[in-house]
Scaffold this motif. Sequence first.
Motif, PDB file in Angstrom:
ATOM      1  N   VAL A  33       8.353   0.458 -41.516  1.00  0.00           N
ATOM      2  CA  VAL A  33       9.000   0.914 -40.521  1.00  0.00           C
ATOM      3  C   VAL A  33      10.093  -0.079 -40.154  1.00  0.00           C
ATOM      4  CG1 VAL A  33       8.407   1.087 -38.195  1.00  0.00           C
ATOM      5  CG2 VAL A  33       6.893   2.192 -39.902  1.00  0.00           C
ATOM      6  N   ARG A  34       9.557  -1.524 -40.406  1.00  0.00           N
ATOM      7  CA  ARG A  34      10.488  -2.690 -39.795  1.00  0.00           C
ATOM      8  C   ARG A  34      11.647  -2.559 -40.981  1.00  0.00           C
ATOM      9  NH1 ARG A  34       5.690  -5.703 -40.731  1.00  0.00           N
ATOM     10  NH2 ARG A  34       6.644  -6.810 -42.625  1.00  0.00           N
ATOM     11  N   LEU A  35      11.556  -2.206 -41.894  1.00  0.00           N
ATOM     12  CA  LEU A  35      12.877  -2.129 -42.845  1.00  0.00           C
ATOM     13  C   LEU A  35      13.626  -0.847 -42.274  1.00  0.00           C
ATOM     14  CD1 LEU A  35      11.444  -3.281 -46.213  1.00  0.00           C
ATOM     15  CD2 LEU A  35      13.221  -4.582 -44.882  1.00  0.00           C
ATOM     16  N   ALA A  36      13.165   0.362 -42.351  1.00  0.00           N
ATOM     17  CA  ALA A  36      13.967   1.527 -42.359  1.00  0.00           C
ATOM     18  C   ALA A  36      14.448   1.599 -40.758  1.00  0.00           C
ATOM     19  CB  ALA A  36      12.988   2.543 -42.625  1.00  0.00           C
ATOM     20  N   ALA A  37      13.699   1.007 -39.805  1.00  0.00           N
ATOM     21  CA  ALA A  37      14.056   1.305 -38.579  1.00  0.00           C
ATOM     22  C   ALA A  37      15.591   0.553 -38.075  1.00  0.00           C
ATOM     23  CB  ALA A  37      12.986   0.568 -37.223  1.00  0.00           C
ATOM     24  N   HIS A  38      16.136  -0.327 -38.786  1.00  0.00           N
ATOM     25  CA  HIS A  38      17.280  -0.576 -38.450  1.00  0.00           C
ATOM     26  C   HIS A  38      18.641   0.315 -38.781  1.00  0.00           C
ATOM     27  CE1 HIS A  38      21.015  -3.127 -38.594  1.00  0.00           C
ATOM     28  NE2 HIS A  38      20.397  -3.894 -38.072  1.00  0.00           N
ATOM     29  N   PRO A  39      19.388   0.695 -37.858  1.00  0.00           N
ATOM     30  CA  PRO A  39      20.360   1.796 -38.064  1.00  0.00           C
ATOM     31  C   PRO A  39      21.138   1.633 -39.414  1.00  0.00           C
ATOM     32  CG  PRO A  39      20.309   0.954 -35.709  1.00  0.00           C
ATOM     33  CD  PRO A  39      19.366   0.149 -36.543  1.00  0.00           C
ATOM     34  N   LEU A  40      21.483   0.227 -39.703  1.00  0.00           N
ATOM     35  CA  LEU A  40      22.400   0.294 -41.054  1.00  0.00           C
ATOM     36  C   LEU A  40      21.425   0.346 -42.165  1.00  0.00           C
ATOM     37  CD1 LEU A  40      25.113  -0.363 -42.556  1.00  0.00           C
ATOM     38  CD2 LEU A  40      24.857  -2.770 -42.006  1.00  0.00           C
ATOM     39  N   ARG A  41      20.371  -0.294 -42.261  1.00  0.00           N
ATOM     40  CA  ARG A  41      19.347  -0.051 -43.291  1.00  0.00           C
ATOM     41  C   ARG A  41      18.910   1.392 -43.569  1.00  0.00           C
ATOM     42  NH1 ARG A  41      17.549  -5.291 -41.520  1.00  0.00           N
ATOM     43  NH2 ARG A  41      15.741  -4.217 -40.514  1.00  0.00           N
ATOM     44  N   TRP A  42      18.785   2.042 -42.409  1.00  0.00           N
ATOM     45  CA  TRP A  42      18.420   3.425 -42.735  1.00  0.00           C
ATOM     46  C   TRP A  42      19.941   4.255 -43.173  1.00  0.00           C
ATOM     47  CZ3 TRP A  42      14.685   6.429 -43.257  1.00  0.00           C
ATOM     48  CH2 TRP A  42      14.482   7.772 -42.917  1.00  0.00           C
ATOM     49  N   ALA A  43      20.893   3.891 -42.810  1.00  0.00           N
ATOM     50  CA  ALA A  43      21.998   4.615 -43.522  1.00  0.00           C
ATOM     51  C   ALA A  43      22.272   4.292 -44.812  1.00  0.00           C
ATOM     52  CB  ALA A  43      23.155   3.879 -42.629  1.00  0.00           C
ATOM     53  N   LEU A  44      22.038   2.972 -45.185  1.00  0.00           N
ATOM     54  CA  LEU A  44      21.848   2.505 -46.645  1.00  0.00           C
ATOM     55  C   LEU A  44      20.716   3.296 -47.470  1.00  0.00           C
ATOM     56  CD1 LEU A  44      22.459  -1.189 -46.424  1.00  0.00           C
ATOM     57  CD2 LEU A  44      23.948   0.396 -47.019  1.00  0.00           C
ATOM     58  N   LEU A  45      19.619   3.444 -46.751  1.00  0.00           N
ATOM     59  CA  LEU A  45      18.630   4.165 -47.474  1.00  0.00           C
ATOM     60  C   LEU A  45      18.993   5.848 -47.803  1.00  0.00           C
ATOM     61  CD1 LEU A  45      15.453   2.948 -45.729  1.00  0.00           C
ATOM     62  CD2 LEU A  45      16.156   2.307 -48.201  1.00  0.00           C
ATOM     63  N   THR A  46      19.584   6.366 -46.897  1.00  0.00           N
ATOM     64  CA  THR A  46      19.893   7.567 -46.980  1.00  0.00           C
ATOM     65  C   THR A  46      21.129   7.936 -47.843  1.00  0.00           C
ATOM     66  OG1 THR A  46      21.049   7.484 -44.834  1.00  0.00           O
ATOM     67  CG2 THR A  46      18.729   8.336 -44.669  1.00  0.00           C
ATOM     68  N   THR A  47      21.784   7.119 -47.899  1.00  0.00           N
ATOM     69  CA  THR A  47      23.282   7.127 -48.817  1.00  0.00           C
ATOM     70  C   THR A  47      22.659   6.842 -49.943  1.00  0.00           C
ATOM     71  OG1 THR A  47      24.549   6.135 -47.068  1.00  0.00           O
ATOM     72  CG2 THR A  47      25.385   6.047 -49.300  1.00  0.00           C
ATOM     73  N   LEU A  48      21.823   6.063 -50.532  1.00  0.00           N
ATOM     74  CA  LEU A  48      21.332   5.690 -51.751  1.00  0.00           C
ATOM     75  C   LEU A  48      20.351   6.687 -52.382  1.00  0.00           C
ATOM     76  CD1 LEU A  48      20.830   1.913 -51.861  1.00  0.00           C
ATOM     77  CD2 LEU A  48      22.524   3.304 -53.252  1.00  0.00           C
ATOM     78  N   ALA A  49      19.907   7.625 -51.403  1.00  0.00           N
ATOM     79  CA  ALA A  49      19.060   8.773 -51.798  1.00  0.00           C
ATOM     80  C   ALA A  49      19.591   9.683 -52.859  1.00  0.00           C
ATOM     81  CB  ALA A  49      18.405   9.440 -50.375  1.00  0.00           C
ATOM     82  N   GLY A  50      20.800  10.004 -52.971  1.00  0.00           N
ATOM     83  CA  GLY A  50      21.223  10.790 -53.806  1.00  0.00           C
ATOM     84  C   GLY A  50      22.181  10.230 -54.724  1.00  0.00           C
ATOM     85  N   ASP A  51      22.617   8.993 -54.603  1.00  0.00           N
ATOM     86  CA  ASP A  51      23.435   8.549 -55.608  1.00  0.00           C
ATOM     87  C   ASP A  51      23.391   6.934 -55.851  1.00  0.00           C
ATOM     88  OD1 ASP A  51      25.747  10.056 -56.384  1.00  0.00           O
ATOM     89  OD2 ASP A  51      26.558  10.177 -54.089  1.00  0.00           O
ATOM     90  N   ASP A  52      23.353   6.406 -57.185  1.00  0.00           N
ATOM     91  CA  ASP A  52      23.393   4.862 -57.337  1.00  0.00           C
ATOM     92  C   ASP A  52      24.848   4.462 -56.948  1.00  0.00           C
ATOM     93  OD1 ASP A  52      20.780   5.288 -58.112  1.00  0.00           O
ATOM     94  OD2 ASP A  52      21.121   4.545 -60.237  1.00  0.00           O
ATOM     95  N   LEU A  53      24.970   3.572 -56.075  1.00  0.00           N
ATOM     96  CA  LEU A  53      26.422   2.974 -55.749  1.00  0.00           C
ATOM     97  C   LEU A  53      26.578   1.674 -55.840  1.00  0.00           C
ATOM     98  CD1 LEU A  53      26.723   5.280 -52.455  1.00  0.00           C
ATOM     99  CD2 LEU A  53      27.798   5.810 -54.799  1.00  0.00           C
ATOM    100  N   ARG A  54      27.828   1.125 -55.899  1.00  0.00           N
ATOM    101  CA  ARG A  54      28.266  -0.295 -55.832  1.00  0.00           C
ATOM    102  C   ARG A  54      28.368  -0.581 -54.080  1.00  0.00           C
ATOM    103  NH1 ARG A  54      32.775   0.457 -60.335  1.00  0.00           N
ATOM    104  NH2 ARG A  54      33.149   2.501 -58.787  1.00  0.00           N
ATOM    105  N   VAL A  55      28.643  -1.881 -54.224  1.00  0.00           N
ATOM    106  CA  VAL A  55      28.489  -2.534 -52.797  1.00  0.00           C
ATOM    107  C   VAL A  55      29.814  -1.858 -52.025  1.00  0.00           C
ATOM    108  CG1 VAL A  55      28.714  -4.529 -51.543  1.00  0.00           C
ATOM    109  CG2 VAL A  55      27.105  -4.565 -53.221  1.00  0.00           C
ATOM    110  N   ARG A  56      30.683  -2.050 -52.869  1.00  0.00           N
ATOM    111  CA  ARG A  56      32.153  -1.617 -52.337  1.00  0.00           C
ATOM    112  C   ARG A  56      32.045  -0.003 -51.763  1.00  0.00           C
ATOM    113  NH1 ARG A  56      33.737  -2.629 -57.409  1.00  0.00           N
ATOM    114  NH2 ARG A  56      34.458  -1.017 -58.661  1.00  0.00           N
ATOM    115  N   GLU A  57      31.287   0.811 -52.742  1.00  0.00           N
ATOM    116  CA  GLU A  57      31.302   2.051 -52.359  1.00  0.00           C
ATOM    117  C   GLU A  57      30.338   2.295 -51.158  1.00  0.00           C
ATOM    118  OE1 GLU A  57      31.882   4.069 -56.833  1.00  0.00           O
ATOM    119  OE2 GLU A  57      29.900   3.164 -56.152  1.00  0.00           O
ATOM    120  N   LEU A  58      29.244   1.644 -51.017  1.00  0.00           N
ATOM    121  CA  LEU A  58      28.319   1.403 -49.881  1.00  0.00           C
ATOM    122  C   LEU A  58      29.133   1.090 -48.723  1.00  0.00           C
ATOM    123  CD1 LEU A  58      25.066   0.240 -51.441  1.00  0.00           C
ATOM    124  CD2 LEU A  58      25.310   2.568 -50.251  1.00  0.00           C
ATOM    125  N   THR A  59      30.015   0.341 -48.715  1.00  0.00           N
ATOM    126  CA  THR A  59      30.793  -0.175 -47.622  1.00  0.00           C
ATOM    127  C   THR A  59      31.582   1.020 -47.057  1.00  0.00           C
ATOM    128  OG1 THR A  59      30.845  -2.584 -48.400  1.00  0.00           O
ATOM    129  CG2 THR A  59      32.512  -1.980 -46.801  1.00  0.00           C
TER     130      THR A  59
END
Length: 242
Positions: free
Chosen positions: A7-33
């Motif tokens: 909960v502490r990790l996923a509750a942050h909006p940016l971390r949640w955005a990273l989790l949902t983005t990585l749910a379908g793709d393995d990505l590099r930092v610049r792509e995540l950015t």
Amino acid sequence: MAPPAFVRLAAHPLRWALLTTLAGDDLRVRELTERVGRPQNLVSYHLRLLRDGGLVTATRSSFDGRDSYYHLDLDRCSAALAETGAALHPAVRPGPAPAPSGRIAVLFVCTGNSARSPIAEALLHRRSGGRVAVASAGTRPKSALDPDALRVLREGFGIDVAGQRPRSVDAVAGRRFDHVITLCDKAREACPEFPHHPRRRHWSVAEPSGQGAFRRTAAEIDTRVRHLLPDLVAAQDKEARS
């Protein structure tokens, strides 16, 4: 009590955005950015927190060893979500509810012992398969069970308690109970203390009036009873360990 790590990790909006983005793709930092629209240093910081929490892993690119791909560990997320649910309430734990390892005694109390508490008694007895010793009583018992309570149990759940009569809490005062649950606010204030110090709980269930209200009340109590069973077992296990 601190919330679970997930909960502490996923509750942050940016971390949640990273989790949902990585749910379908393995990505590099610049792509995540690019995907989340945030600066690279900020994305890298939050990725490190997700890696420290075991939710995200990184592997070196086989094309360019200077680069890394980030991967979401869905199995770890699934386990963390299960742990989070169990931390909130044992009934939220996935899988079948555990059975009691020994006899658990529960008393339901309302004012008249003519509707809410006998409904709860009948439903807990049914849901537990008789493994819970359950009774009900009233602080000011009426002379008979409410006909609508009898009807909703019979028609909605196939339970016949027509031979049951309301009784006073005084009639069960000498019995040992592990849990005493009041179902109306008046009963909560009037319910006496019991020997052996049972755990007290309160369900604020409105007094039903009319067949439709009785069906809704029975459905509400049934939901509460289904969630109560795993909690009773968890409390029993905790007491056994102490």
